[in-house]
Design an enzyme around this catalytic site. Sequence first.
Site, short mmCIF file in Angstrom:
data_model
loop_
_atom_site.label_atom_id
_atom_site.label_comp_id
_atom_site.label_asym_id
_atom_site.label_seq_id
_atom_site.Cartn_x
_atom_site.Cartn_y
_atom_site.Cartn_z
N SER A 146 0.83 -0.98 -0.02
CA SER A 146 0.00 -0.07 0.11
C SER A 146 0.93 1.44 -0.11
O SER A 146 2.14 1.22 -0.04
CB SER A 146 -0.90 0.11 1.39
OG SER A 146 -0.10 0.20 2.34
N LYS A 147 0.25 2.51 -0.07
CA LYS A 147 0.97 3.57 -0.16
C LYS A 147 1.73 3.83 1.00
O LYS A 147 2.97 4.43 0.69
CB LYS A 147 -0.31 5.05 -0.17
CG LYS A 147 -0.60 4.99 -1.39
CD LYS A 147 -1.67 6.14 -1.35
CE LYS A 147 -2.90 5.96 -0.96
NZ LYS A 147 -3.97 5.66 -1.73
N ARG A 148 1.79 3.49 2.09
CA ARG A 148 2.60 3.43 2.96
C ARG A 148 3.91 2.98 3.02
O ARG A 148 4.85 2.86 3.72
CB ARG A 148 2.09 3.16 4.59
CG ARG A 148 1.93 1.95 5.03
CD ARG A 148 1.06 1.42 6.19
NE ARG A 148 0.57 0.38 6.14
CZ ARG A 148 1.41 -0.61 6.45
NH1 ARG A 148 2.64 -0.53 7.08
NH2 ARG A 148 1.04 -2.05 6.50
#
Length: 476
Positions: A238-240
């Site tokens: 994911s984006k993190r």
Amino acid sequence: MKVRTRFAPSPTGYLHIGSVRTALYAWLYARHHGGEYILRIEDTDRERSTQAAVDAILDGLAWLGIDSDEPPVYQTQRFPRYAEVIERMLAEGTAYRCYCTKEEIEAMRAAAQAHGEKPRYDGRCRAGDRYRPDVPPVVRFKNPLDGEVVVDDLVKGRIVFANAELDDLVIARSDGTPTYNFTVVVDDADMRITHVIRGDDHVNNTPRQINIFRALGETPPAYAHLPMIHGPDGTKLSKRHGAVNVLEYREMGFLPQAMLNYIARLGWSYGDQEIFTIDELIRYFDLDRVSRSAASFDPMKLLWVNQQHLMRTPVEQIAPLLEEQLRRQGLDPRNGPPLELTIEALRERSQTIVEMAERAHCYYEEFEAFDEKAARTHLTAAARDVLVALKEALAKVGEWSENAIEEAVKGVAEGLGLKLGKVAQPLRVAVTGQAASPGIGVTLVLVGRERAVERIERAIRYIEQQEVKAGGEGRG
RNA sequence: GCUCCCUUCGUCUAGCGGUCUAGGACGCCGCCCUCUCAAGGCGGAAACAUGGGUUCGAGUCCCGUAGGGAGCGCCA
């Protein structure tokens, strides 16, 4: 039979790394087997699908060179076809109208759960005797009641599902629009897809789809379900974990062939080989070497792969990319050495095009100040005479070439009885402002004769000023 | 809950019953090369989730357990 694969994203966001791998494998498989690969946009969900997302997918695939052999197919343009097939199934009795209300369905699911079964529809409208004028019906597929569906998955091996576990799924909503599991089958059949290569989040849909193929009198395609890609910490990517949108990697200075190489190797291998050209990927790729378990995305290794490609890609191919990046960083590519020279000098010390451009600043513009630490250790009082000697020796160099410069620098070192490091380092800091750069000869070529002389003089003045300061403090 | 899938160094992986005192790569550490930084070379630490079988022999085959994941929509 000619192999035909497809990549079928739904345009609800950017092009994700995981999706890219699915597309890449489908594309490589088709290319390897001399077949065809087609892009299909699954945009039936009009609420969530956007043109911006379609463009992002198209741009991303174009950047990577994953090209479709036929114009993309848009599902929204095929509604008449879906309606036609639904009518046919209704007429043939492989589908039926269901008049159950949401409340009824919910009660059914709750009851099934209570019995320790998975929530499902119980087929109460199958007989066709529950017509209700007040309820707009959905159309359900009449799934076989018994027997089993065997999937010989090209990646996972044989998977067996009992039909008793499957319920009658909705193929047309009450507003008449078709649903995913149905449109996929109609499209794959109409497009004569031979190999469905997709994420393994679809394995559980596969038996239902195979049953629909059969109800339509079609032969199901072969299936290959790819494991997921996780983030570096093993959880869902994911984006993190950094960028998941492929186009961001272009911004970060990655080469498309490096992305392809890295992503291909994530879940696939060919002996001990790590670096592949696109032609090699096509030549060696096959589904039997795809791993069955999820892989974690490793940004560090991606960086390494990118550097390896930076070192092997022809300079003329990198030049336009570096040029664009220099401009982005506010530099004028004409105000310095030819890009080819810069690339040759920096490609093995840069992991991305962005980093290469950052390292090139001192060749295309004046630097503000000497790096503090570099100046403290190399632009010392003792270095003053070295720089003066260097300035004189360099003035006598005929052709401003790497070899001639190095000869001159070595001559100064010998003349002063110093080790080369004691001469080259002050010179390096003087002309680049930094303690690290390519070989001293190349560095001076990149800086250019005029600039080099000016910068050496500047360094000499700098040292003298430092001495004055130090002296002042001593008297104070 | 039910169904299905997965499990070799931190990570990507090789391994398709004996050649495994488990190989390669990234990262990490050390050495070499060396004008710096890289690149490159050499070396090091680091893994078969677990318990049972099958077999002369199991990382490799079978079953269980644990852990992880996916699916169970009038989303795709």
